[in-house]
Design a protein around this motif. Structure first.
Motif, mmCIF file in Angstrom:
data_model
loop_
_atom_site.group_PDB
_atom_site.id
_atom_site.type_symbol
_atom_site.label_atom_id
_atom_site.label_comp_id
_atom_site.label_asym_id
_atom_site.label_seq_id
_atom_site.Cartn_x
_atom_site.Cartn_y
_atom_site.Cartn_z
ATOM 1 N N UNK A 51 22.228 34.454 34.435
ATOM 2 C CA UNK A 51 23.003 35.700 34.336
ATOM 3 C C UNK A 51 23.941 35.828 35.532
ATOM 4 N N UNK A 52 23.420 35.549 36.720
ATOM 5 C CA UNK A 52 24.218 35.757 37.933
ATOM 6 C C UNK A 52 25.339 34.719 38.034
ATOM 7 N N UNK A 53 25.030 33.459 37.759
ATOM 8 C CA UNK A 53 26.104 32.444 37.780
ATOM 9 C C UNK A 53 27.162 32.786 36.741
ATOM 10 N N UNK A 54 26.724 33.225 35.578
ATOM 11 C CA UNK A 54 27.658 33.575 34.519
ATOM 12 C C UNK A 54 28.528 34.757 34.947
ATOM 13 N N UNK A 55 27.904 35.757 35.582
ATOM 14 C CA UNK A 55 28.652 36.937 36.015
ATOM 15 C C UNK A 55 29.699 36.570 37.072
ATOM 16 N N UNK A 56 29.363 35.642 37.960
ATOM 17 C CA UNK A 56 30.341 35.205 38.968
ATOM 18 C C UNK A 56 31.564 34.603 38.271
ATOM 19 N N UNK A 57 31.305 33.720 37.318
ATOM 20 C CA UNK A 57 32.409 33.096 36.588
ATOM 21 C C UNK A 57 33.184 34.110 35.772
ATOM 22 N N UNK A 58 32.460 35.048 35.164
ATOM 23 C CA UNK A 58 33.079 36.049 34.304
ATOM 24 C C UNK A 58 34.002 36.974 35.093
ATOM 25 N N UNK A 59 33.562 37.411 36.268
ATOM 26 C CA UNK A 59 34.404 38.291 37.083
ATOM 27 C C UNK A 59 35.701 37.581 37.477
ATOM 28 N N UNK A 60 35.586 36.294 37.720
ATOM 29 C CA UNK A 60 36.783 35.522 38.066
ATOM 30 C C UNK A 60 37.728 35.426 36.858
ATOM 31 N N UNK A 61 37.147 35.305 35.663
ATOM 32 C CA UNK A 61 37.969 35.239 34.452
ATOM 33 C C UNK A 61 38.754 36.542 34.262
ATOM 34 N N UNK A 62 38.082 37.674 34.517
ATOM 35 C CA UNK A 62 38.773 38.967 34.373
ATOM 36 C C UNK A 62 39.884 39.079 35.410
ATOM 37 N N UNK A 63 39.552 38.646 36.639
ATOM 38 C CA UNK A 63 40.546 38.713 37.716
ATOM 39 C C UNK A 63 41.796 37.904 37.353
ATOM 40 N N UNK A 64 41.590 36.800 36.654
ATOM 41 C CA UNK A 64 42.728 35.958 36.268
ATOM 42 C C UNK A 64 43.462 36.507 35.047
ATOM 43 N N UNK A 65 42.934 37.610 34.461
ATOM 44 C CA UNK A 65 43.604 38.215 33.313
ATOM 45 C C UNK A 65 43.289 37.561 31.987
ATOM 46 N N UNK A 66 42.181 36.797 31.936
ATOM 47 C CA UNK A 66 41.824 36.164 30.661
ATOM 48 C C UNK A 66 41.242 37.230 29.734
ATOM 49 N N UNK A 67 41.770 37.328 28.540
ATOM 50 C CA UNK A 67 41.303 38.332 27.588
ATOM 51 C C UNK A 67 40.014 37.862 26.900
ATOM 52 N N UNK A 68 39.278 38.842 26.359
ATOM 53 C CA UNK A 68 38.096 38.525 25.558
ATOM 54 C C UNK A 68 38.239 39.222 24.204
ATOM 55 N N UNK A 69 37.246 39.022 23.346
ATOM 56 C CA UNK A 69 37.257 39.668 22.028
ATOM 57 C C UNK A 69 37.270 41.197 22.166
ATOM 58 N N UNK A 70 36.755 41.706 23.303
ATOM 59 C CA UNK A 70 36.648 43.161 23.480
ATOM 60 C C UNK A 70 37.880 43.764 24.154
ATOM 61 N N UNK A 71 38.847 42.930 24.534
ATOM 62 C CA UNK A 71 40.009 43.446 25.271
ATOM 63 C C UNK A 71 40.952 44.209 24.342
ATOM 64 N N UNK A 72 41.262 45.453 24.734
ATOM 65 C CA UNK A 72 42.213 46.228 23.944
ATOM 66 C C UNK A 72 43.619 45.659 24.093
ATOM 67 N N UNK A 73 43.982 45.353 25.326
ATOM 68 C CA UNK A 73 45.305 44.786 25.614
ATOM 69 C C UNK A 73 45.090 43.338 26.043
ATOM 70 N N UNK A 74 45.502 42.394 25.211
ATOM 71 C CA UNK A 74 45.237 40.976 25.495
ATOM 72 C C UNK A 74 45.996 40.476 26.719
ATOM 73 N N UNK A 75 47.049 41.195 27.109
ATOM 74 C CA UNK A 75 47.829 40.740 28.262
ATOM 75 C C UNK A 75 47.346 41.380 29.564
#
Ligand code: FES
Ligand code: FES
Length: 188
Positions: free
Chosen positions: A103-127
């Motif tokens: 969970x923690x390793x995944x969360x570290x990677x995930x926070x970085x993905x958000x910081x880079x602006x990568x959208x997910x299925x739940x993103x209202x604004x893909x950009x």
């Protein structure tokens, strides 16, 4: 074969069919990453490879000889916890703890993905994805917790991300702020 894990060099004589997970756990004594399903369904084995989260049970060690591999042991240690490790402890984000390294390793990677602006299925604004509870749940959906510590896991990740809980009203935000100030005063 030669590997770099948590900034340390390792030489290992392993079969080319060895996964990164088995390399770490069975050959190098790095048992922080857990084996749940061993076929990509639970996320307990998640590590970071060149900063991106990867199910280590699904990738062969031979493919990663030139990569930087980070396991939970490389994120923080007792007395010097990674902010996410610290938040998981304070928010009670685990019960048995078996899923927690993943969970923690995944969360570290995930926070970085958000910081880079990568959208997910739940993103209202893909950009321009905004970080909220729906994003956390969607982006962490590859990490299963059999103890169902999900609400506290979300709390811990949300805190580190500096995001607001879902559906908080302005009054609730003010109340939370007052409580934080009060606790700060009591602690000082
Ligand atoms: S052990 Fe790798 S995803 Fe379950
Ligand atoms: S804390 Fe037990 S599996 Fe998640």
């Amino acid at each position: 074969m030669h590997f770099t894990i948590n900034g340390q060099s390792y030489d290992a004589d392993v079969d080319i069919r060895t996964s990164v997970l088995d390399l770490c756990r069975e050959h190098l004594g790095l048992t922080g990453s857990k084996k749940g399903c061993d076929h990509g369904q639970c996320g307990a084995c998640t590590v970071l490879i060149d900063g991106r989260r990867v199910n280590s049970c699904l990738t062969l060690a031979v493919m990663h000889q030139d990569d930087e591999i980070t396991t939970i042991e490389g994120l923080g240690q007792v007395g010097n916890l990674h902010p996410l490790q610290d938040a998981f402890v304070r928010h009670d984000g685990y019960q048995c703890g078996y899923c927690t390294p993943g969970q923690i390793c995944s969360a570290v990677g995930m926070l970085d993905e958000v910081k880079k602006g990568w959208a997910s299925h739940a993103s209202g604004d893909l950009t321009d994805p905004k970080f909220d509870d729906a994003e956390i749940s969607e982006r962490m959906s590859g990490n299963i917790c059999r103890c169902a510590a999900y609400p506290n896991i979300v709390d811990a990740i949300r805190e580190v991300a500096g995001a607001e809980p879902a559906g908080r009203t302005a009054d609730e935000k003010d109340e939370a702020m007052r409580n934080e100030l009060k606790h700060g005063e009591l602690a000082s």
